[in-house]
Design an enzyme around this catalytic site. Structure first.
Site, short mmCIF file in Angstrom:
data_model
loop_
_atom_site.label_atom_id
_atom_site.label_comp_id
_atom_site.label_asym_id
_atom_site.label_seq_id
_atom_site.Cartn_x
_atom_site.Cartn_y
_atom_site.Cartn_z
N ILE A 138 8.77 52.54 -23.62
CA ILE A 138 7.90 53.74 -23.12
C ILE A 138 7.71 53.91 -21.94
CG2 ILE A 138 6.49 53.35 -25.31
CD1 ILE A 138 4.40 51.56 -24.27
N ASP A 139 7.29 54.74 -21.45
CA ASP A 139 7.22 55.04 -19.79
C ASP A 139 6.07 53.90 -19.17
OD1 ASP A 139 8.93 57.09 -20.04
OD2 ASP A 139 7.44 58.62 -20.43
N LYS A 140 6.63 53.86 -17.87
CA LYS A 140 5.66 53.08 -17.05
C LYS A 140 4.11 53.05 -17.03
CE LYS A 140 4.49 52.02 -11.92
NZ LYS A 140 4.84 52.30 -10.90
N THR A 190 2.76 54.92 -19.46
CA THR A 190 2.24 55.00 -21.00
C THR A 190 1.82 53.48 -21.30
OG1 THR A 190 3.73 56.82 -21.29
CG2 THR A 190 2.97 55.68 -23.20
N ARG A 221 5.82 64.37 -23.48
CA ARG A 221 5.46 64.94 -22.17
C ARG A 221 6.23 66.23 -21.91
NH1 ARG A 221 6.62 60.05 -17.98
NH2 ARG A 221 5.50 61.11 -16.77
#
Length: 344
Positions: free
Chosen positions: A152-154, A156, A257
């Site tokens: 998962i993104d930084k 998130t 997103r």
């Protein structure tokens, strides 16, 4: 990205590929330093120009200077004498929030701000640095990243499953590939979504003008992206923003997103996709101050990987995990809830 000798006249000195790009068919002529600035995260023009000066930027196998104009279908590679930093993994004693663990796997709750694996500009303090400190002999995935099944993104927060054995890695990776794993995210998005629930389908690929973003490709252009499906459901309407649940059927980079922006509801405070500006609401100074306060409370995109479900690779049991919405998002929701009740 593996080490590759470039030519036979280099005395067998190996150069390591750090980045590679094939220029799009429709690309207008553009200096290579400018082109690479839009495609390499955290790269300054000075750094790129220095690499070109050192003969480290190759186009179609030949070193070029920083004023080289890229052309459609050029094959660009950045090659340096040292391995990419993401391969120089250093164990770091970083605490992990372990939700579940057994001999085959563990489930961790990642805080916002922690990068999952080392990459450009983030070579320490990542989840992988923590994992290799706490666990020995984690299996590598297809990208040589120990234990990592998905990411998962930084900015998130939320749940990730980590494989501890080769069998678990193979089994879990197949579930994610076959789209049989279950993932639900909670997000705050700009605007009041008209429908109570819906499905967003749109092929996702790299944005042609900004390589740090992804975008949706439709119609004749959809082959530029990969199929992506997001199911959303409104949890609460909060005036100028909406709290939504998003279930992923596919797992593309930045999927929620990109999909939410595509339908006109960019994630709240998502700086990369323009959500850090006021996109809905009034022009009153008091409202602007209120939103700024919300941004300060939640200094990241409002996205949390709340639930995770999969079949256990050893027991065959259905595993289901849930993590509470973190405090920064809770506070932001509470502020909007209070604001919305006074809008009536």
């Amino acid at each position: 990205m593996t080490s590759i000798p470039i030519s036979e006249d280099q005395n067998d000195d190996e150069l390591f590929e750090h980045h590679s790009f094939v220029v799009d068919k429709g690309q207008a002529p553009l200096r290579i330093d400018k082109y690479l600035m839009n495609r390499i995260e955290n790269a300054t023009r000075n750094k790129i120009q220095s690499a070109a000066k050192d003969g480290s930027i190759y186009v179609n196998g030949t070193p070029v200077k920083s004023n080289y104009k890229v052309k459609p279908l050029d094959n660009i590679r950045v090659l340096l004498e040292h391995p990419p930093y993401e391969y120089l993994l250093t164990p770091e004693d970083i605490p992990l929030d372990i939700v579940y663990e057994d001999d085959a796997l563990l489930v961790v709750n990642k805080p916002a701000g922690m990068v999952v694996h080392p990459g450009h500009g983030n070579y320490s303090g990542t989840l992988i640095n923590a994992l290799i400190y706490h666990f020995e002999n984690l299996p590598n995935n297809s990208s040589d990243r120990p234990g990592l099944v998905h990411r998962i993104d930084k900015d998130t927060s939320g749940l990730l499953v980590i494989a501890k054995t080769e069998q678990a890695m193979t089994h879990l990776s197949k579930q994610f590939f076959d789209k049989t794993s279950e993932r639900e995210y909670v997000a705050i998005v700009w605007g009041n979504i008209k429908e109570d629930e819906g499905t967003i389908e749109g092929h996702i690929g790299r944005h042609p003008k900004n390589r740090l973003q992804n975008t949706v490709f439709e119609g004749d252009e959809q082959d530029k992206g990969k199929p992506a499906i997001t199911h959303f459901k409104v949890l609460e309407r909060l005036g100028y923003v909406t709290l939504v649940s998003c279930k992923l059927e596919t797992g593309r980079t930045h999927q929620i997103r990109v999909h939410m922006k595509h339908i006109g509801h960019t994630l709240f405070n998502d700086e990369r996709y323009g959500g850090e500006r006021i996109l809905k609401g009034t022009t009153f100074t008091k409202y602007k101050q209120f939103v700024d306060n919300c941004f300060k409370i939640l200094p990241r995109q409002a996205l949390h990987a709340k639930t995770l479900g999969f079949i256990h690779p050893t027991t065959g049991e259905t595993m289901q995990f849930d993590s509470p919405i973190p405090d920064d998002m809770q506070q932001c929701i509470a502020k909007w809830r209070h604001y919305a009740t006074h809008m009536q």
